[in-house]
Design a protein around this motif. Structure first.
Motif, PDB file in Angstrom:
ATOM      1  N   MET A   1       0.841  -1.181   0.000  1.00  0.00           N
ATOM      2  CA  MET A   1       0.000   0.000   0.000  1.00  0.00           C
ATOM      3  C   MET A   1       0.883   1.240   0.000  1.00  0.00           C
ATOM      4  O   MET A   1       1.814   1.350   0.784  1.00  0.00           O
ATOM      5  CB  MET A   1      -0.900  -0.010   1.234  1.00  0.00           C
ATOM      6  CG  MET A   1      -1.812   1.162   1.346  1.00  0.00           C
ATOM      7  SD  MET A   1      -2.951   0.960   2.732  1.00  0.00           S
ATOM      8  CE  MET A   1      -4.030   2.315   2.423  1.00  0.00           C
ATOM      9  N   LYS A   2       0.563   2.188  -0.883  1.00  0.00           N
ATOM     10  CA  LYS A   2       1.311   3.438  -0.958  1.00  0.00           C
ATOM     11  C   LYS A   2       0.490   4.548  -0.316  1.00  0.00           C
ATOM     12  O   LYS A   2      -0.663   4.773  -0.699  1.00  0.00           O
ATOM     13  CB  LYS A   2       1.613   3.804  -2.408  1.00  0.00           C
ATOM     14  CG  LYS A   2       2.570   2.883  -3.097  1.00  0.00           C
ATOM     15  CD  LYS A   2       2.851   3.350  -4.506  1.00  0.00           C
ATOM     16  CE  LYS A   2       3.836   2.429  -5.190  1.00  0.00           C
ATOM     17  NZ  LYS A   2       4.106   2.849  -6.568  1.00  0.00           N
ATOM     18  N   VAL A   3       1.101   5.238   0.634  1.00  0.00           N
ATOM     19  CA  VAL A   3       0.439   6.324   1.341  1.00  0.00           C
ATOM     20  C   VAL A   3       1.248   7.599   1.151  1.00  0.00           C
ATOM     21  O   VAL A   3       2.466   7.600   1.351  1.00  0.00           O
ATOM     22  CB  VAL A   3       0.307   6.018   2.853  1.00  0.00           C
ATOM     23  CG1 VAL A   3      -0.348   7.176   3.586  1.00  0.00           C
ATOM     24  CG2 VAL A   3      -0.467   4.726   3.079  1.00  0.00           C
ATOM     25  N   VAL A   4       0.584   8.675   0.757  1.00  0.00           N
ATOM     26  CA  VAL A   4       1.237   9.971   0.631  1.00  0.00           C
ATOM     27  C   VAL A   4       0.761  10.851   1.781  1.00  0.00           C
ATOM     28  O   VAL A   4      -0.441  10.985   2.022  1.00  0.00           O
ATOM     29  CB  VAL A   4       0.928  10.642  -0.725  1.00  0.00           C
ATOM     30  CG1 VAL A   4       1.513  12.050  -0.773  1.00  0.00           C
ATOM     31  CG2 VAL A   4       1.482   9.807  -1.868  1.00  0.00           C
ATOM     32  N   VAL A   5       1.718  11.427   2.497  1.00  0.00           N
ATOM     33  CA  VAL A   5       1.433  12.337   3.602  1.00  0.00           C
ATOM     34  C   VAL A   5       1.713  13.752   3.110  1.00  0.00           C
ATOM     35  O   VAL A   5       2.815  14.047   2.653  1.00  0.00           O
ATOM     36  CB  VAL A   5       2.326  12.018   4.830  1.00  0.00           C
ATOM     37  CG1 VAL A   5       2.026  12.972   5.967  1.00  0.00           C
ATOM     38  CG2 VAL A   5       2.146  10.568   5.262  1.00  0.00           C
ATOM     39  N   LEU A  27       0.424   2.982  10.776  1.00  0.00           N
ATOM     40  CA  LEU A  27       0.315   2.240   9.518  1.00  0.00           C
ATOM     41  C   LEU A  27       1.103   0.939   9.612  1.00  0.00           C
ATOM     42  O   LEU A  27       2.123   0.870  10.308  1.00  0.00           O
ATOM     43  CB  LEU A  27       0.860   3.078   8.359  1.00  0.00           C
ATOM     44  CG  LEU A  27       0.129   4.369   8.023  1.00  0.00           C
ATOM     45  CD1 LEU A  27       0.906   5.154   6.964  1.00  0.00           C
ATOM     46  CD2 LEU A  27      -1.282   4.088   7.557  1.00  0.00           C
ATOM     47  N   PRO A  28       0.675  -0.090   8.899  1.00  0.00           N
ATOM     48  CA  PRO A  28       1.461  -1.328   8.868  1.00  0.00           C
ATOM     49  C   PRO A  28       2.858  -1.074   8.334  1.00  0.00           C
ATOM     50  O   PRO A  28       3.073  -0.181   7.506  1.00  0.00           O
ATOM     51  CB  PRO A  28       0.664  -2.229   7.909  1.00  0.00           C
ATOM     52  CG  PRO A  28      -0.710  -1.662   7.882  1.00  0.00           C
ATOM     53  CD  PRO A  28      -0.558  -0.189   8.115  1.00  0.00           C
ATOM     54  N   SER A  29       3.812  -1.867   8.782  1.00  0.00           N
ATOM     55  CA  SER A  29       5.218  -1.650   8.412  1.00  0.00           C
ATOM     56  C   SER A  29       5.479  -1.854   6.925  1.00  0.00           C
ATOM     57  O   SER A  29       6.470  -1.354   6.396  1.00  0.00           O
ATOM     58  CB  SER A  29       6.129  -2.570   9.231  1.00  0.00           C
ATOM     59  OG  SER A  29       5.784  -3.921   8.988  1.00  0.00           O
ATOM     60  N   ASP A  30       4.599  -2.574   6.232  1.00  0.00           N
ATOM     61  CA  ASP A  30       4.834  -2.798   4.805  1.00  0.00           C
ATOM     62  C   ASP A  30       4.273  -1.683   3.928  1.00  0.00           C
ATOM     63  O   ASP A  30       4.383  -1.750   2.700  1.00  0.00           O
ATOM     64  CB  ASP A  30       4.262  -4.155   4.370  1.00  0.00           C
ATOM     65  CG  ASP A  30       2.761  -4.254   4.577  1.00  0.00           C
ATOM     66  OD1 ASP A  30       2.192  -3.452   5.343  1.00  0.00           O
ATOM     67  OD2 ASP A  30       2.154  -5.151   3.957  1.00  0.00           O
ATOM     68  N   CYS A  31       3.708  -0.647   4.533  1.00  0.00           N
ATOM     69  CA  CYS A  31       3.231   0.504   3.751  1.00  0.00           C
ATOM     70  C   CYS A  31       4.413   1.311   3.236  1.00  0.00           C
ATOM     71  O   CYS A  31       5.377   1.544   3.955  1.00  0.00           O
ATOM     72  CB  CYS A  31       2.350   1.419   4.601  1.00  0.00           C
ATOM     73  SG  CYS A  31       0.692   0.820   4.842  1.00  0.00           S
ATOM     74  N   GLU A  32       4.309   1.742   1.998  1.00  0.00           N
ATOM     75  CA  GLU A  32       5.305   2.637   1.415  1.00  0.00           C
ATOM     76  C   GLU A  32       4.790   4.058   1.624  1.00  0.00           C
ATOM     77  O   GLU A  32       3.713   4.403   1.144  1.00  0.00           O
ATOM     78  CB  GLU A  32       5.443   2.329  -0.077  1.00  0.00           C
ATOM     79  CG  GLU A  32       6.482   3.140  -0.790  1.00  0.00           C
ATOM     80  CD  GLU A  32       6.531   2.803  -2.270  1.00  0.00           C
ATOM     81  OE1 GLU A  32       6.754   3.737  -3.065  1.00  0.00           O
ATOM     82  OE2 GLU A  32       6.341   1.624  -2.631  1.00  0.00           O
ATOM     83  N   VAL A  33       5.549   4.863   2.367  1.00  0.00           N
ATOM     84  CA  VAL A  33       5.099   6.207   2.728  1.00  0.00           C
ATOM     85  C   VAL A  33       5.981   7.259   2.053  1.00  0.00           C
ATOM     86  O   VAL A  33       7.203   7.215   2.161  1.00  0.00           O
ATOM     87  CB  VAL A  33       5.128   6.410   4.262  1.00  0.00           C
ATOM     88  CG1 VAL A  33       4.700   7.827   4.632  1.00  0.00           C
ATOM     89  CG2 VAL A  33       4.239   5.385   4.956  1.00  0.00           C
ATOM     90  N   LEU A 189      -7.130   4.168   8.076  1.00  0.00           N
ATOM     91  CA  LEU A 189      -6.738   4.347   6.681  1.00  0.00           C
ATOM     92  C   LEU A 189      -6.592   3.015   5.961  1.00  0.00           C
ATOM     93  O   LEU A 189      -6.893   2.899   4.771  1.00  0.00           O
ATOM     94  CB  LEU A 189      -5.422   5.127   6.612  1.00  0.00           C
ATOM     95  CG  LEU A 189      -5.040   5.713   5.279  1.00  0.00           C
ATOM     96  CD1 LEU A 189      -6.088   6.696   4.796  1.00  0.00           C
ATOM     97  CD2 LEU A 189      -3.707   6.409   5.391  1.00  0.00           C
ATOM     98  N   VAL A 190      -6.138   1.982   6.674  1.00  0.00           N
ATOM     99  CA  VAL A 190      -5.872   0.704   6.019  1.00  0.00           C
ATOM    100  C   VAL A 190      -6.965  -0.331   6.254  1.00  0.00           C
ATOM    101  O   VAL A 190      -7.002  -1.346   5.579  1.00  0.00           O
ATOM    102  CB  VAL A 190      -4.509   0.116   6.464  1.00  0.00           C
ATOM    103  CG1 VAL A 190      -3.385   0.987   5.954  1.00  0.00           C
ATOM    104  CG2 VAL A 190      -4.439  -0.025   7.959  1.00  0.00           C
TER     105      VAL A 190
END
Length: 192
Positions: A1-5, A27-33, A189-190
């Protein structure tokens, strides 16, 4: 999952930044932020030429608004924060969103908007100096949320939660309850 802050605050270590940080921590650790600190971006204001509507890109010379638009297109979800400026989001954040209309919504042949991000989720955080309950009565943080909801509604994003902190001048620290709310927000969010 890609999340933009997207951080619309001018203060790197301010309350908006802290709130966003707590939401990201949930957020889960595998999220790309990917984080955008609007203050550090070089963004020319929109000139209102309307060419982006038909071209689906901004015709102004390449700047950070183009990069932000690409990140949002690739994102699965957003976390957006802003301090309250005159009952709305910060000016720098507004300029960024003005420049990215083409990446957020299209336009049908009949002139009606076409959301480009259906199914994506967003959470919002806001701060204001106005003390509670005046912050509610005078539509301060709710004004930030109102203006951001307008953008995300027409873009197809679903706002799954908001957190506001009022009275920031008198209470410049996040409480444990506010931190927990931010973390809950990140968790929303997830969750599907």
């Amino acid at each position: 999952m890609k999340v933009v802050v997207i951080n619309g605050s001018p203060h790197r270590a301010g309350l908006v930044s802290q709130m966003l940080g707590h939401a990201v921590a949930a957020l889960p650790s595998d999220c790309e932020v990917a984080e955008l600190f609007v203050r550090d971006l070089t963004v020319r204001p929109c000139v209102g030429c309307m060419k982006c509507r038909s071209l689906r890109r901004c015709v102004l010379p390449e700047d950070d608004a183009h990069r932000a638009a690409r990140l949002i297109r690739e994102a699965d979800a957003l976390i957006v924060g802003s301090p309250c400026y005159w009952g709305s989001m910060s000016g720098a954040l507004k300029v960024l969103f003005d420049r990215m209309v083409y990446a957020l919504m299209g336009e049908r042949e009949n002139g009606l908007p076409e959301p480009l991000h259906r199914g994506k989720r967003v959470v919002l955080v806001a701060t204001c100096n106005t003390a509670y309950p005046w912050s509610i009565l005078f539509h301060q943080s709710s004004g930030v949320f109102r203006s951001l909801r307008e953008i995300f509604r027409w873009s197809g994003f679903k706002v799954v939660g908001t957190v506001a902190k009022s009275g920031c001048r008198k209470h410049p620290e996040l409480t444990s309850r506010e931190i927990a709310k931010c973390r809950t927000l990140g968790g929303k969010l997830v969750k599907r």
